[in-house]
Design a protein around this motif. Structure first.
Motif, PDB file in Angstrom:
ATOM      1  N   ASP A 178       0.845  -1.191   0.000  1.00 30.57           N
ATOM      2  CA  ASP A 178       0.000   0.000   0.000  1.00 30.57           C
ATOM      3  C   ASP A 178       0.882   1.243   0.000  1.00 30.57           C
ATOM      4  O   ASP A 178       2.109   1.161  -0.113  1.00 30.57           O
ATOM      5  CB  ASP A 178      -0.978  -0.021   1.181  1.00 30.57           C
ATOM      6  CG  ASP A 178      -0.294   0.111   2.544  1.00 30.57           C
ATOM      7  OD1 ASP A 178       0.902   0.476   2.603  1.00 30.57           O
ATOM      8  OD2 ASP A 178      -0.957  -0.156   3.568  1.00 30.57           O
ATOM      9  N   THR A 192       3.259  -1.061   3.433  1.00 35.28           N
ATOM     10  CA  THR A 192       2.841  -2.274   4.123  1.00 35.28           C
ATOM     11  C   THR A 192       2.530  -3.369   3.104  1.00 35.28           C
ATOM     12  O   THR A 192       1.816  -3.129   2.135  1.00 35.28           O
ATOM     13  CB  THR A 192       1.592  -2.018   4.981  1.00 35.28           C
ATOM     14  OG1 THR A 192       1.879  -0.964   5.915  1.00 35.28           O
ATOM     15  CG2 THR A 192       1.188  -3.267   5.747  1.00 35.28           C
ATOM     16  N   LEU A 238       1.824   3.159   2.247  1.00 33.48           N
ATOM     17  CA  LEU A 238       2.758   3.263   3.363  1.00 33.48           C
ATOM     18  C   LEU A 238       3.842   2.190   3.304  1.00 33.48           C
ATOM     19  O   LEU A 238       4.690   2.120   4.182  1.00 33.48           O
ATOM     20  CB  LEU A 238       2.006   3.162   4.698  1.00 33.48           C
ATOM     21  CG  LEU A 238       0.983   4.255   4.968  1.00 33.48           C
ATOM     22  CD1 LEU A 238       0.297   4.013   6.314  1.00 33.48           C
ATOM     23  CD2 LEU A 238       1.630   5.629   4.953  1.00 33.48           C
ATOM     24  N   GLU A 298      -5.013   1.272   2.183  1.00 31.30           N
ATOM     25  CA  GLU A 298      -4.554   2.604   2.585  1.00 31.30           C
ATOM     26  C   GLU A 298      -3.983   3.373   1.397  1.00 31.30           C
ATOM     27  O   GLU A 298      -3.043   2.944   0.749  1.00 31.30           O
ATOM     28  CB  GLU A 298      -3.471   2.466   3.670  1.00 31.30           C
ATOM     29  CG  GLU A 298      -3.080   3.768   4.342  1.00 31.30           C
ATOM     30  CD  GLU A 298      -4.107   4.220   5.366  1.00 31.30           C
ATOM     31  OE1 GLU A 298      -4.422   5.422   5.379  1.00 31.30           O
ATOM     32  OE2 GLU A 298      -4.579   3.381   6.139  1.00 31.30           O
ATOM     33  N   GLY A 299      -4.611   4.542   1.105  1.00 33.47           N
ATOM     34  CA  GLY A 299      -4.067   5.437   0.096  1.00 33.47           C
ATOM     35  C   GLY A 299      -4.399   5.090  -1.333  1.00 33.47           C
ATOM     36  O   GLY A 299      -3.862   5.716  -2.257  1.00 33.47           O
ATOM     37  N   PRO A 336       6.596   7.989   6.920  1.00 36.67           N
ATOM     38  CA  PRO A 336       5.191   8.402   6.837  1.00 36.67           C
ATOM     39  C   PRO A 336       4.396   8.316   8.128  1.00 36.67           C
ATOM     40  O   PRO A 336       3.214   8.658   8.133  1.00 36.67           O
ATOM     41  CB  PRO A 336       4.621   7.428   5.800  1.00 36.67           C
ATOM     42  CG  PRO A 336       5.419   6.173   6.018  1.00 36.67           C
ATOM     43  CD  PRO A 336       6.800   6.625   6.397  1.00 36.67           C
ATOM     44  N   THR A 337       4.994   7.838   9.221  1.00 36.39           N
ATOM     45  CA  THR A 337       4.226   7.689  10.457  1.00 36.39           C
ATOM     46  C   THR A 337       4.739   8.625  11.538  1.00 36.39           C
ATOM     47  O   THR A 337       5.889   9.069  11.507  1.00 36.39           O
ATOM     48  CB  THR A 337       4.317   6.237  10.983  1.00 36.39           C
ATOM     49  OG1 THR A 337       5.672   5.963  11.376  1.00 36.39           O
ATOM     50  CG2 THR A 337       3.905   5.237   9.908  1.00 36.39           C
ATOM     51  N   SER A 389       7.942   7.618  13.123  1.00 33.67           N
ATOM     52  CA  SER A 389       9.172   7.896  12.387  1.00 33.67           C
ATOM     53  C   SER A 389       9.918   9.081  12.994  1.00 33.67           C
ATOM     54  O   SER A 389      11.151   9.095  13.064  1.00 33.67           O
ATOM     55  CB  SER A 389       8.858   8.204  10.920  1.00 33.67           C
ATOM     56  OG  SER A 389       8.262   7.111  10.271  1.00 33.67           O
TER      57      SER A 389
END
Length: 338
Positions: A31, A35, A33, A62-63, A297-298, A301
């Motif tokens: 995805d 994942t 991110l 996601e996304g 992206p989190t 991070s």
């Protein structure tokens, strides 16, 4: 298995599926991110996956897309087929292929597919006369599980950088992970305990950008699966524990010309770097904030990107300081300038 509309690579996969007794296939993609996601199909659906693709709900990823645009299609890349070493049994096995994502409304590759974005960048580099090579150094933690199988924050050991047993109690787990990676075609270069307790690094050989990206996704899957066999929870979370070093992934980058020359090397330069290398480096520095939005992206991070733990906190480059955003390591030979 035979098919009239298959390429030679696709037919070779069908033959290998039959030869190795593969009864299920995991069709993987990532995805926005990064994942790893997958859908499992019976191996008898492999030919259909190649010729028609496998449909899925993109709005749940996601996304990807909105619910009114949800129908999407996975098309497996036959070059990525591998048998999963931890799923092999006496009379059956499971296989894996990495997929490209297609938009069913247009029939075109989905613009939000990270693999497609990378392919576009590789094509742009090729038009400029370059092949892009990457070599990552992924770091990860392994934590103990509780009696219900849930991850704790108790690390697998209390060793430090380059420690050996008995401080490094997870060396046997890393050995099994390496065996699994090698069975899936990895060329492992080194493995060691990292700075933080319960933290490790396994390095594998450089490759072209697309193969390396696929390898990173595979690496994370293998590490987690084999750690779980040892009742450990492996995580690539950047900063799972405060006040100790977090996990990063140094990525060696280089450009080679069509005739095999390293476009980054110039022995007349103070740092053995060509004008192309300086421009490449300057581009990363210029676009560092935007790049960081993708590579980090989190929220977690940014708990890693703080002073005192070797992670970069300034937009800068160096040929010595390992905590710089970009470092130019000592080149042993011209081909190693990166």
């Amino acid at each position: 298995m035979t098919g009239d509309n298959l390429t030679s690579a696709e037919q070779a996969v069908l033959d290998e599926i039959e030869e190795k007794g593969v009864d299920f296939l995991r069709l993987q993609f990532t995805d926005i991110l990064g994942t790893v996601k997958n859908v499992a199909v019976p191996a008898r659906q492999a030919e259909k996956a190649f010729t028609e693709g496998i449909y899925f709900d993109g709005s749940s990823i996601e996304g990807f897309v909105r619910i009114q645009e949800s129908d999407m299609r996975l098309v497996p890349d036959p070059e990525t087929f591998a048998v999963l070493p931890w799923r092999q049994k006496d009379d059956s096995a499971a296989g894996r292929m990495i997929c490209d994502v297609y938009d069913t409304s247009t029939g075109e590759p989905f613009e939000g597919d990270p693999r497609r974005v990378l392919k576009d960048a590789i094509e742009r580099a090729k038009e400029m006369g370059y092949e892009v090579n990457f070599a990552p150094e992924p770091e990860f933690f392994m934590f103990e599980e509780d009696e219900d199988g849930y991850a704790t924050t108790e690390t697998a050991d209390h060793g430090g950088y380059f420690d050996v047993a008995p401080k490094d109690l997870a060396s046997d787990v890393r050995r099994d992970i390496i065996y699994g990676l090698e069975e899936m075609g990895f060329e492992i270069e080194a493995s060691h305990h990292e700075v933080a307790r319960g933290q490790y690094e396994i390095n594998f050989e450089y490759d072209d950008a697309l193969s390396t990206a696929d390898n990173v996704a595979t690496f994370r899957t293998v590490v987690r699966a084999i750690a779980a066999q040892h009742d450990l929870h492996a995580t690539f979370m950047p900063k799972p524990i405060p006040k100790i070093n977090g996990s990063g992934m140094h990525t060696h980058q280089s450009l080679f010309t069509e005739d095999g020359e390293n476009a980054f090397h110039d022995e007349d330069d103070e740092f053995d770097l060509s004008d192309t290398a300086h421009s490449y480096l300057a581009g990363i520095l210029e676009h560092a904030p935007a790049i960081t939005a993708v590579t980090n992206p989190t929220v977690n991070s940014y708990k890693r990107l703080v002073p005192g733990y070797e992670a970069p906190v300034y937009v800068a480059w160096s040929d010595r300081n390992r905590s710089a955003l970009i470092r130019k390591p000592a080149a042993r030979v011209p081909a190693a300038s990166r």
